[in-house]
Structures are given as structure tokens and as C-alpha cells.
Write a protein that holds these residues in place. Structure first.
Motif, PDB file in Angstrom:
ATOM      1  N   UNK A 106       0.829  -1.207   0.000  1.00  0.00           N
ATOM      2  CA  UNK A 106       0.000   0.000   0.000  1.00  0.00           C
ATOM      3  C   UNK A 106       0.865   1.259   0.000  1.00  0.00           C
ATOM      4  N   UNK A 107       1.934   1.260   0.792  1.00  0.00           N
ATOM      5  CA  UNK A 107       2.841   2.418   0.843  1.00  0.00           C
ATOM      6  C   UNK A 107       3.449   2.678  -0.532  1.00  0.00           C
ATOM      7  N   UNK A 108       3.903   1.627  -1.208  1.00  0.00           N
ATOM      8  CA  UNK A 108       4.500   1.786  -2.541  1.00  0.00           C
ATOM      9  C   UNK A 108       3.470   2.272  -3.563  1.00  0.00           C
ATOM     10  N   UNK A 109       2.260   1.733  -3.490  1.00  0.00           N
ATOM     11  CA  UNK A 109       1.205   2.156  -4.426  1.00  0.00           C
ATOM     12  C   UNK A 109       0.887   3.638  -4.230  1.00  0.00           C
ATOM     13  N   UNK A 114       1.460   9.290  -6.297  1.00  0.00           N
ATOM     14  CA  UNK A 114       1.917  10.685  -6.125  1.00  0.00           C
ATOM     15  C   UNK A 114       3.017  11.032  -7.135  1.00  0.00           C
ATOM     16  N   UNK A 115       3.954  10.091  -7.330  1.00  0.00           N
ATOM     17  CA  UNK A 115       5.070  10.336  -8.247  1.00  0.00           C
ATOM     18  C   UNK A 115       4.565  10.464  -9.686  1.00  0.00           C
ATOM     19  N   UNK A 116       3.589   9.638 -10.059  1.00  0.00           N
ATOM     20  CA  UNK A 116       3.017   9.705 -11.409  1.00  0.00           C
ATOM     21  C   UNK A 116       2.256  11.009 -11.611  1.00  0.00           C
ATOM     22  N   UNK A 117       1.547  11.428 -10.572  1.00  0.00           N
ATOM     23  CA  UNK A 117       0.802  12.691 -10.640  1.00  0.00           C
ATOM     24  C   UNK A 117       1.767  13.859 -10.897  1.00  0.00           C
ATOM     25  N   UNK A 118       2.888  13.863 -10.163  1.00  0.00           N
ATOM     26  CA  UNK A 118       3.883  14.928 -10.338  1.00  0.00           C
ATOM     27  C   UNK A 118       4.471  14.913 -11.743  1.00  0.00           C
ATOM     28  N   UNK A 207      13.785   4.533  -5.564  1.00  0.00           N
ATOM     29  CA  UNK A 207      14.360   4.635  -4.215  1.00  0.00           C
ATOM     30  C   UNK A 207      13.475   3.935  -3.194  1.00  0.00           C
ATOM     31  N   UNK A 208      12.168   4.109  -3.327  1.00  0.00           N
ATOM     32  CA  UNK A 208      11.219   3.483  -2.381  1.00  0.00           C
ATOM     33  C   UNK A 208      11.218   1.963  -2.531  1.00  0.00           C
ATOM     34  N   UNK A 209      11.255   1.482  -3.766  1.00  0.00           N
ATOM     35  CA  UNK A 209      11.241   0.029  -4.008  1.00  0.00           C
ATOM     36  C   UNK A 209      12.538  -0.607  -3.511  1.00  0.00           C
TER      37      UNK A 209
END
Length: 295
Positions: A106-109, A114-118, A207-209
Motif C-alpha cells: 500500500x505504501x509503494x502504491x 503521487x510520483x506519477x501525478x507529479x 528509491x522506495x522500491x
């Protein structure tokens, strides 16, 4: 062999997941935990929100993930031999096959959304569905255009979604229509997903993955970037990072799963899109769907 598949963005609908919340103590606890992890009340939006509320990227992706994963967790007979997910659905598939914990998934999703939105806000971009042409013709036209235009979703034979800049997609649609496409339809999406224009999002998500623990799954996941079965956690990570800027090879994924022994496909989550795509690959294949609480 039983194949389970998980849908991507676009399958959301108002009221999704409410029956799970009301009928399963396990689902209710995980929904409540999701509200904490996300820092906003996603359950209210899923259960009571409008179509427009659910269209916000920060809501859409976690909502579909939650609906799919909690359906899988509450199924009596969930014993997959192989799994796959379409784009966002790959994260649901990885939680369902034990490669990723619910919390980390869930955290990664959420970070992905957010990253895709940016990335979408940096440069206006879009996608278009091309129907009725061979993949090779669509690929050739994409290569011939000087703007960013690439194949993004190989959905089924004769249906390929392209992704790129506004002018590039307009030009491609024009040429592909001249070449005999039955439809060249621009999609109502926030941006050019699965294209080089998602590079800023890929870097952020990488970085998150990289810092997330992935485990050995109970069965192979057929990943979008290469349509091949993967069980090695490091390879899963690498392919998940590449997924944001690479095409979703869904046609090839379904073909490979069938070649490897899939006798039935069950779609878990909102909608019936993937069942339809499987049928277009192999009309004789047994398909079914789970989109509400079964107890």
C-alpha cells in the motif's frame, strides 16, 4: 493450473469494497490500517465518494489495490499457481502471492500514485487506444514520429494503447487512422503512463522500491515488462521499477501463462476488463471474476 489476475487503473467505481468492510473483520481491520498508512480516510471516498472523487490519482490507485488485495485475503480458496497484474495490478499480485506485505504494498502504491501525478504535471501528455491494427504497424508509426510516442499497453491482439506528448499522440492517431485503424481514440487520462515521460516518477519510485523488503513468493508472478514468470525478489524489484516507463505486455503475459499450463483465469478486483482481454487471446479459456465479498 489456476491463474489469478489483478486489474489496473480505470476499474474503480463508487461503493467499491463496502461489502468487504461490513462482512469481514479481517478486511475491516486492514481498511482501518490503510486509512492510517495513507493519512486520509480512503474508506469514506471508496464507500461514499462520487465517480470524480475516485478519479483523483492519489485515491484511484490505492482504492483498486485495497479492493483487489482484500478480496484475495478473504477468499476461502485462494491458492494461486501463477499471478499477474495489469500495471498498478502488479502490486496487488505481489501482495497476493506473498512477495510483498500488505503495508509495504500500500505504501509503494501510494508513492507511485503521487510520483506519477507529479510527472504528469511536468509536461502535458496523454494516451490513445488503437484498435484493429497489427502491433507491428502501430510500433512502426510510433517510431516514425519525432515527438515522444511509444506503445504503452499491449492489451490483446488488435488492441494497443500508445502513450506520449499531446502533439505526438494527435499525429499518431491521424496516421494510424489513415492506415486502417478501426479506432484511434484518445483516452481520458492524466498523462503518458508507461512512456519515457514517466522517468521522473520512475526515479522517485526506484528509491522506495529499493528500500522495501521483498520475500520469496508462493508462486511466480508474470511481470509486465517481460511477460515472464519471476520468483527472485531482486528481479521482481528491478522489473517493478522498469514498469513505469516500459510497456505493459499483457497480450504476451496471457499467452505465456496459457503456454505454461494455465487452465483458468480468475480476475480479482473491480471490473471485468481482464476477463475480456483473456478471452480475446484465447476464446476457449475459462474465466471468472471475484469483485464482491464471498465469505
Amino acid at each position: 493450473m489456476k491463474a489469478f489476475v489483478f486489474p489496473g487503473q480505470g476499474a474503480q467505481y463508487p461503493g467499491m469494497g463496502k461489502d468487504l468492510y461490513e462482512n469481514s473483520a479481517e478486511a475491516k481491520a486492514l481498511f482501518d490500517k490503510a486509512n492510517e498508512i495513507l493519512g486520509f480516510n480512503i474508506t469514506n471516498i471508496m464507500f461514499e465518494g462520487s465517480v470524480d472523487d475516485l478519479k483523483q490519482t492519489k485515491v484511484t490507485q490505492p482504492a483498486i489495490f485495497l479492493h483487489s488485495v482484500l478480496l484475495a485475503k478473504t477468499l476461502k480458496d485462494f491458492s494461486p499457481d501463477m499471478v499477474a497484474g495489469h500495471s498498478l495490478g502488479e502490486f496487488s499480485a505481489l501482495v497476493a502471492n506473498g512477495a510483498l506485505s500488505f503495508e509495504d504494498g500500500l505504501t509503494l502504491v501510494s508513492k507511485r500514485a503521487m510520483a506519477m501525478q507529479k510527472a504528469c504535471e511536468i509536461e502535458p501528455s496523454t494516451m490513445a487506444a488503437i484498435v484493429g491494427l497489427e502491433d507491428e504497424i502501430v510500433e512502426e508509426v510510433c517510431r516514425s514520429i519525432e515527438e515522444v510516442v511509444v506503445p504503452a499497453n499491449y492489451n490483446c491482439p488488435g488492441q494497443l494503447v500508445i502513450s506520449g506528448s499531446m502533439t505526438g499522440i494527435d499525429k499518431a492517431c491521424e496516421i494510424l487512422t489513415e492506415k486502417g485503424a478501426k479506432r484511434a481514440l484518445k483516452l481520458v487520462v492524466g498523462g503518458a503512463f508507461h512512456s519515457p515521460l514517466m522517468e521522473p516518477a520512475r526515479e522517485e519510485l526506484a528509491a522506495a522500491i529499493e528500500s522495501t523488503v521483498f520475500s520469496n513468493p508462493v508462486c511466480p508472478v508474470y511481470q509486465n515488462v517481460n511477460a515472464k514468470p519471476v520468483t527472485d525478489p531482486d528481479t521482481v524489484k528491478k522489473n517493478l521499477i522498469a514498469q513505469l516507463t516500459a510497456p505493459v505486455r499483457w497480450t504476451q503475459t496471457v499467452q505465456n501463462m496459457i503456454a505454461d499450463g494455465a487452465a483458468s483465469f480468475t480476475e480479482i478486483g473491480p471490473g471485468k476488463v481482464l476477463q475480456g482481454l483473456v478471452k480475446k487471446v484465447d476464446r476457449a479459456m475459462e474465466t471468472s471474476g471475484v469483485n464482491s465479498f464471498e465469505g
